[in-house]
Design a protein around this motif. Sequence first.
Motif, PDB file in Angstrom:
ATOM      1  N   ALA A 194      13.912 -11.406  -7.568  1.00  0.00           N
ATOM      2  CA  ALA A 194      13.759 -10.992  -8.866  1.00  0.00           C
ATOM      3  C   ALA A 194      12.289 -10.979  -9.506  1.00  0.00           C
ATOM      4  O   ALA A 194      11.564 -11.696  -8.698  1.00  0.00           O
ATOM      5  CB  ALA A 194      14.729 -12.170  -9.627  1.00  0.00           C
ATOM      6  N   LYS A 195      12.152 -10.347 -10.393  1.00  0.00           N
ATOM      7  CA  LYS A 195      10.735 -10.438 -10.987  1.00  0.00           C
ATOM      8  C   LYS A 195      10.597 -11.535 -12.050  1.00  0.00           C
ATOM      9  O   LYS A 195      10.507 -11.244 -13.150  1.00  0.00           O
ATOM     10  CB  LYS A 195      10.172  -8.948 -11.496  1.00  0.00           C
ATOM     11  N   THR A 196      10.583 -12.711 -11.270  1.00  0.00           N
ATOM     12  CA  THR A 196      10.476 -13.643 -12.347  1.00  0.00           C
ATOM     13  C   THR A 196       9.342 -14.571 -12.215  1.00  0.00           C
ATOM     14  O   THR A 196       8.763 -15.053 -11.140  1.00  0.00           O
ATOM     15  CB  THR A 196      11.755 -14.735 -11.933  1.00  0.00           C
ATOM     16  N   ASN A 199       7.809 -16.985  -8.941  1.00  0.00           N
ATOM     17  CA  ASN A 199       7.487 -16.162  -7.761  1.00  0.00           C
ATOM     18  C   ASN A 199       5.879 -16.229  -7.673  1.00  0.00           C
ATOM     19  O   ASN A 199       5.240 -15.988  -6.593  1.00  0.00           O
ATOM     20  CB  ASN A 199       8.326 -15.156  -7.665  1.00  0.00           C
ATOM     21  N   TYR A 200       5.418 -15.744  -9.013  1.00  0.00           N
ATOM     22  CA  TYR A 200       3.871 -15.570  -8.995  1.00  0.00           C
ATOM     23  C   TYR A 200       3.134 -16.632  -9.119  1.00  0.00           C
ATOM     24  O   TYR A 200       1.973 -16.809  -8.411  1.00  0.00           O
ATOM     25  CB  TYR A 200       3.791 -14.260 -10.113  1.00  0.00           C
ATOM     26  N   ALA A 201       3.467 -17.657  -9.898  1.00  0.00           N
ATOM     27  CA  ALA A 201       2.873 -18.990  -9.881  1.00  0.00           C
ATOM     28  C   ALA A 201       2.801 -19.610  -8.476  1.00  0.00           C
ATOM     29  O   ALA A 201       1.800 -19.915  -8.244  1.00  0.00           O
ATOM     30  CB  ALA A 201       3.597 -19.883 -10.839  1.00  0.00           C
ATOM     31  N   GLU A 230       7.220  -9.559   5.314  1.00  0.00           N
ATOM     32  CA  GLU A 230       8.042  -9.274   4.078  1.00  0.00           C
ATOM     33  C   GLU A 230       7.526  -8.262   3.265  1.00  0.00           C
ATOM     34  O   GLU A 230       8.062  -6.993   3.199  1.00  0.00           O
ATOM     35  CB  GLU A 230       8.689 -10.345   3.373  1.00  0.00           C
ATOM     36  N   GLU A 231       6.473  -8.948   2.446  1.00  0.00           N
ATOM     37  CA  GLU A 231       5.893  -7.815   1.508  1.00  0.00           C
ATOM     38  C   GLU A 231       4.548  -8.519   1.161  1.00  0.00           C
ATOM     39  O   GLU A 231       4.257  -9.618   1.666  1.00  0.00           O
ATOM     40  CB  GLU A 231       6.901  -7.702   0.198  1.00  0.00           C
ATOM     41  N   ALA A 232       3.879  -7.936   0.196  1.00  0.00           N
ATOM     42  CA  ALA A 232       2.388  -8.372  -0.310  1.00  0.00           C
ATOM     43  C   ALA A 232       2.536  -9.168  -1.655  1.00  0.00           C
ATOM     44  O   ALA A 232       1.410  -9.518  -2.017  1.00  0.00           O
ATOM     45  CB  ALA A 232       1.683  -7.270  -0.234  1.00  0.00           C
ATOM     46  N   GLY A 257      11.083  -2.563  -4.499  1.00  0.00           N
ATOM     47  CA  GLY A 257      10.089  -1.865  -5.053  1.00  0.00           C
ATOM     48  C   GLY A 257      10.603  -0.266  -5.567  1.00  0.00           C
ATOM     49  O   GLY A 257      11.088   0.411  -4.627  1.00  0.00           O
ATOM     50  N   VAL A 258      10.277   0.083  -6.796  1.00  0.00           N
ATOM     51  CA  VAL A 258      10.350   1.358  -7.219  1.00  0.00           C
ATOM     52  C   VAL A 258       9.468   2.324  -6.272  1.00  0.00           C
ATOM     53  O   VAL A 258       9.902   3.443  -5.704  1.00  0.00           O
ATOM     54  CB  VAL A 258      10.322   1.708  -8.620  1.00  0.00           C
ATOM     55  N   THR A 259       8.348   1.965  -5.978  1.00  0.00           N
ATOM     56  CA  THR A 259       7.432   2.925  -5.288  1.00  0.00           C
ATOM     57  C   THR A 259       7.632   2.913  -3.741  1.00  0.00           C
ATOM     58  O   THR A 259       7.826   4.029  -3.366  1.00  0.00           O
ATOM     59  CB  THR A 259       5.953   2.100  -5.579  1.00  0.00           C
ATOM     60  N   ARG A 260       8.189   1.890  -3.375  1.00  0.00           N
ATOM     61  CA  ARG A 260       8.649   1.890  -1.991  1.00  0.00           C
ATOM     62  C   ARG A 260       9.679   2.868  -1.817  1.00  0.00           C
ATOM     63  O   ARG A 260       9.732   3.818  -0.966  1.00  0.00           O
ATOM     64  CB  ARG A 260       9.030   0.528  -1.667  1.00  0.00           C
ATOM     65  N   GLY A 300       2.994   0.144  -4.776  1.00  0.00           N
ATOM     66  CA  GLY A 300       3.460  -0.756  -6.141  1.00  0.00           C
ATOM     67  C   GLY A 300       3.191   0.134  -7.204  1.00  0.00           C
ATOM     68  O   GLY A 300       2.168   0.962  -6.953  1.00  0.00           O
ATOM     69  N   THR A 301       3.766  -0.088  -8.180  1.00  0.00           N
ATOM     70  CA  THR A 301       3.431   0.669  -9.414  1.00  0.00           C
ATOM     71  C   THR A 301       1.940   0.439  -9.920  1.00  0.00           C
ATOM     72  O   THR A 301       1.226   1.516 -10.020  1.00  0.00           O
ATOM     73  CB  THR A 301       4.315   0.118 -10.605  1.00  0.00           C
ATOM     74  N   ALA A 302       1.470  -0.773  -9.850  1.00  0.00           N
ATOM     75  CA  ALA A 302       0.098  -0.995 -10.311  1.00  0.00           C
ATOM     76  C   ALA A 302      -0.906  -0.457  -9.405  1.00  0.00           C
ATOM     77  O   ALA A 302      -1.850   0.184  -9.502  1.00  0.00           O
ATOM     78  CB  ALA A 302      -0.237  -2.644 -10.294  1.00  0.00           C
TER      79      ALA A 302
HETATM   80  C1  LIG Z   1       6.622  -5.213  -8.679  1.00  0.00           C
HETATM   81  C2  LIG Z   1       6.750  -5.707  -7.424  1.00  0.00           C
HETATM   82  C3  LIG Z   1       6.534  -4.947  -6.210  1.00  0.00           C
HETATM   83  C4  LIG Z   1       6.413  -3.367  -6.471  1.00  0.00           C
HETATM   84  O1  LIG Z   1       7.434  -3.057  -7.295  1.00  0.00           O
HETATM   85  P1  LIG Z   1       7.234  -1.535  -7.958  1.00  0.00           P
HETATM   86  O2  LIG Z   1       8.738  -1.244  -8.363  1.00  0.00           O
HETATM   87  O3  LIG Z   1       7.126  -0.604  -6.927  1.00  0.00           O
HETATM   88  O4  LIG Z   1       6.175  -1.798  -8.828  1.00  0.00           O
HETATM   89  C5  LIG Z   1       6.575  -5.397  -4.983  1.00  0.00           C
HETATM   90  N1  LIG Z   1       6.727  -6.656  -4.747  1.00  0.00           N
HETATM   91  C6  LIG Z   1       7.004  -7.731  -5.738  1.00  0.00           C
HETATM   92  C7  LIG Z   1       7.184  -9.061  -5.469  1.00  0.00           C
HETATM   93  C8  LIG Z   1       6.758  -7.179  -6.996  1.00  0.00           C
HETATM   94  O5  LIG Z   1       6.861  -8.173  -8.033  1.00  0.00           O
END
Ligand SMILES: *Cc1c(COP(=O)(O)O)cnc(C)c1O
Length: 354
Positions: A194-196, A199-201, A230-232, A257-260, A300-302
């Motif tokens: 989840a983009k919650t 996870n970032y904190a 896993e991922e970055a 990820g949408v970019t993935r 990733g999008t950014a």
């Molecule tokens: C947003 C995000 C990505 C990349 O996702 P996109 O849909 O490609 O932008 C990958 N990992 C995490 C944890 C993210 O929050």
Amino acid sequence: MNDILDMTITKAAESRLTVTDFSQLPFGKVFSDHMFIAEYDNCEWGNLQILPYGPIPMSPAISALHYGQAIFEGMKAYRQESGKISVFRGDKNFERFNKSAARMSMPAITKDIFMQGIAALIEIDERWVPAQEGYSLYIRPVMFATDPYLGVRPSDKYTFALLTTPTGPYYSKALKVKIETEFTRADEGGVGFAKTAGNYARSLYPFAEAQKEGFDQLIWTDAVSHEYIEEAGTANLIFVINGKLVTPSVRSTVLDGVTRDTIIMLARKQGLEVEERRVSVKEILDGIETGNVTDAFAAGTAATVTPIGEIGYQGKIYTLTDPSTRTISSGIAKMLNDIRYGIVPDEFGWNWIV
Ligand SMILES: *Cc1c(COP(=O)(O)O)cnc(C)c1O
């Protein structure tokens, strides 16, 4: 997306566009003139508004602040060669937003509000979508719990907002990344997919520690054995091993990820073999040493496609091939950009012209 929604529009008295320097756009700091807001109360969304970007009044007791019921998304609008504005794969972001919402016990947003909110906001702030090559308008949907109540339970009230921020090209040198084996980002059964907010904190401290050691990013490993990549943390990871694209499979601990997903589809269309599976740290590090791993990048999008130049693991640095020689990732990155900017036909129907 059938019903045309009722929304109140309050225009900014003056645009900040004339005082904004588009050659100096640090990511996510400069907001366009307006924002979109909707409020959830009594089990339904209402009070849809476009208003000047700025602070909104709220109680310091809102549950988002105390218990972290907060989710977000990130997508981009591109000014195409024809002058039209295209939002790239916004439907995927909408679906993922509601997946995040469900996991965090938050209400789903309707597709009408999500999509029409974006369309209306971009229409009113159309001049904020940059036309220069490599530029775009980053769109940040966010939802957070607004009950002023200190009990631990899902909130009854929520705010949904759309913010937009123009962004410049992400010129970056190849990343120096550290494989993290002490701290974790996500565990099975948790909220990693989840983009919650939390996870970032939780990643900020390990990231700051890695920065002190001279790294630009972390590569997270599985929470159980730390043996699998896993991922970055804000981007997914893709490797080229023996000419095949290899990427850690999406699971509850990895964001889809949408970019993935886009890169996988583009690669397959080009006839490249793609493997989505568990990828061990050992496979990557051995592969760098034997020369079988010829490319590694974050997607990733950014960041779009950012090459990885060096990987640190337990005090040792593994150096990858010179990024300027990597034809597979640079070819995919170009194809992706050409579709986004309308330079080549959009065979997959990814561009949503607003
Ligand atoms: C947003 C995000 C990505 C990349 O996702 P996109 O849909 O490609 O932008 C990958 N990992 C995490 C944890 C993210 O929050």
